[in-house]
Scaffold this motif. Structure first.
Motif, short mmCIF file in Angstrom:
data_model
loop_
_atom_site.label_atom_id
_atom_site.label_comp_id
_atom_site.label_asym_id
_atom_site.label_seq_id
_atom_site.Cartn_x
_atom_site.Cartn_y
_atom_site.Cartn_z
N UNK A 60 0.84 -1.20 0.00
CA UNK A 60 0.00 0.00 0.00
C UNK A 60 0.88 1.26 0.00
N UNK A 61 1.92 1.25 0.81
CA UNK A 61 2.84 2.39 0.88
C UNK A 61 3.55 2.58 -0.46
N UNK A 62 4.05 1.49 -1.04
CA UNK A 62 4.75 1.59 -2.33
C UNK A 62 3.82 2.05 -3.44
N UNK A 63 2.58 1.55 -3.43
CA UNK A 63 1.62 1.97 -4.45
C UNK A 63 1.34 3.46 -4.34
N UNK A 64 1.25 3.96 -3.13
CA UNK A 64 1.04 5.40 -2.94
C UNK A 64 2.25 6.20 -3.42
N UNK A 65 3.45 5.69 -3.16
CA UNK A 65 4.67 6.35 -3.62
C UNK A 65 4.71 6.42 -5.16
N UNK A 66 4.32 5.33 -5.79
CA UNK A 66 4.29 5.31 -7.27
C UNK A 66 3.26 6.31 -7.77
N UNK A 67 2.11 6.35 -7.14
CA UNK A 67 1.06 7.29 -7.53
C UNK A 67 1.54 8.73 -7.36
N UNK A 68 2.16 9.02 -6.21
CA UNK A 68 2.68 10.37 -5.96
C UNK A 68 3.74 10.76 -6.98
N UNK A 69 4.63 9.82 -7.30
CA UNK A 69 5.70 10.11 -8.26
C UNK A 69 5.15 10.36 -9.66
N UNK A 70 4.00 9.79 -9.96
CA UNK A 70 3.40 9.97 -11.28
C UNK A 70 2.50 11.19 -11.33
N UNK A 71 2.44 11.92 -10.23
CA UNK A 71 1.57 13.08 -10.19
C UNK A 71 0.10 12.69 -10.19
N UNK A 72 -0.19 11.49 -9.72
CA UNK A 72 -1.57 11.03 -9.65
C UNK A 72 -2.05 10.34 -10.91
N UNK A 73 -1.18 10.23 -11.92
CA UNK A 73 -1.57 9.57 -13.17
C UNK A 73 -1.79 8.07 -12.96
N UNK A 74 -1.02 7.50 -12.04
CA UNK A 74 -1.15 6.08 -11.71
C UNK A 74 -1.92 5.99 -10.40
N UNK A 75 -2.97 5.20 -10.39
CA UNK A 75 -3.77 5.04 -9.18
C UNK A 75 -3.01 4.19 -8.17
N UNK A 76 -3.14 4.49 -6.89
CA UNK A 76 -2.45 3.71 -5.85
C UNK A 76 -3.17 2.38 -5.59
N UNK A 77 -2.87 1.39 -6.41
CA UNK A 77 -3.51 0.08 -6.30
C UNK A 77 -2.48 -0.98 -5.94
N UNK A 78 -2.40 -1.35 -4.65
CA UNK A 78 -1.38 -2.31 -4.22
C UNK A 78 -1.49 -3.67 -4.89
N UNK A 79 -2.70 -4.16 -5.12
CA UNK A 79 -2.88 -5.46 -5.76
C UNK A 79 -2.28 -5.43 -7.16
N UNK A 80 -2.58 -4.39 -7.92
CA UNK A 80 -2.04 -4.27 -9.28
C UNK A 80 -0.51 -4.15 -9.25
N UNK A 81 0.01 -3.42 -8.26
CA UNK A 81 1.47 -3.26 -8.15
C UNK A 81 2.13 -4.61 -7.88
N UNK A 82 1.57 -5.39 -7.00
CA UNK A 82 2.18 -6.67 -6.62
C UNK A 82 2.16 -7.67 -7.77
N UNK A 83 1.04 -7.74 -8.49
CA UNK A 83 0.89 -8.76 -9.52
C UNK A 83 1.20 -8.26 -10.93
N UNK A 84 1.67 -7.03 -11.08
CA UNK A 84 1.98 -6.48 -12.41
C UNK A 84 3.12 -7.26 -13.06
N UNK A 85 2.91 -7.63 -14.30
CA UNK A 85 3.93 -8.31 -15.11
C UNK A 85 4.46 -9.59 -14.48
N UNK A 86 3.61 -10.28 -13.73
CA UNK A 86 4.01 -11.55 -13.12
C UNK A 86 3.42 -12.68 -13.94
N UNK A 87 4.29 -13.53 -14.50
CA UNK A 87 3.76 -14.66 -15.28
C UNK A 87 3.10 -15.68 -14.35
#
Length: 137
Positions: A60-87
């Motif tokens: 959750x913290x990392x997802x918020x950091x990614x969202x903040x770094x993108x200026x809010x363009x990326x939504x803070x979604x921890x589930x999507x962050x964890x499973x992104x690009x995982x085969x």
């Protein structure tokens, strides 16, 4: 044997044998197998629910950091962050308990010629996969 006694014995045997292969989510091994099965099937919200609370908080913290770094363009979604690009993970050949000390257990997971250790923690809701030191599937 009387028919009723035979039927009762047969039902007992079927229930006993049927339980041998069933996952036991109240054990560290069963909880990991449940997590792995959900990931393989693409049941990501269910898999995410098997992650420990500390792991979910880190994500959750990392997802918020990614969202903040993108200026809010990326939504803070921890589930999507964890499973992104995982085969889809390969089938697990063996999951065994390496050690358990109270509410913390370490498993050895073997699949496709590889093996690794997975940390599990017992929370009030049961055993959970704990990647809080390094959140990645």
């Amino acid at each position: 044997m009387r028919p009723l006694a035979t039927t009762t014995w047969l039902l007992f045997a079927l229930f006993a044998l049927g339980g041998c292969n069933r996952l036991q989510p109240d054990s560290p091994v069963g909880a990991y197998q449940t997590f792995h099965r959900h990931v393989q099937r693409g049941e990501l919200p269910k898999a995410y629910a098997v992650l420990s609370q500390p792991t979910q908080q880190v994500l959750k913290t990392r997802a918020q950091q990614v969202s903040d770094a993108s200026g809010g363009m990326v939504k803070p979604e921890p589930l999507a962050l964890f499973f992104a690009n995982v085969p889809v993970p390969p089938d697990v050949q063996e999951v065994s308990l390496l050690r358990q000390e109270g509410d913390v257990a370490t498993l050895v997971v073997r699949s496709a010629g590889r093996s690794g250790e997975v940390r599990m923690v017992r929370e009030p809701s049961g055993w959970k996969v704990d990647f809080s030191a390094s959140p990645q599937p």
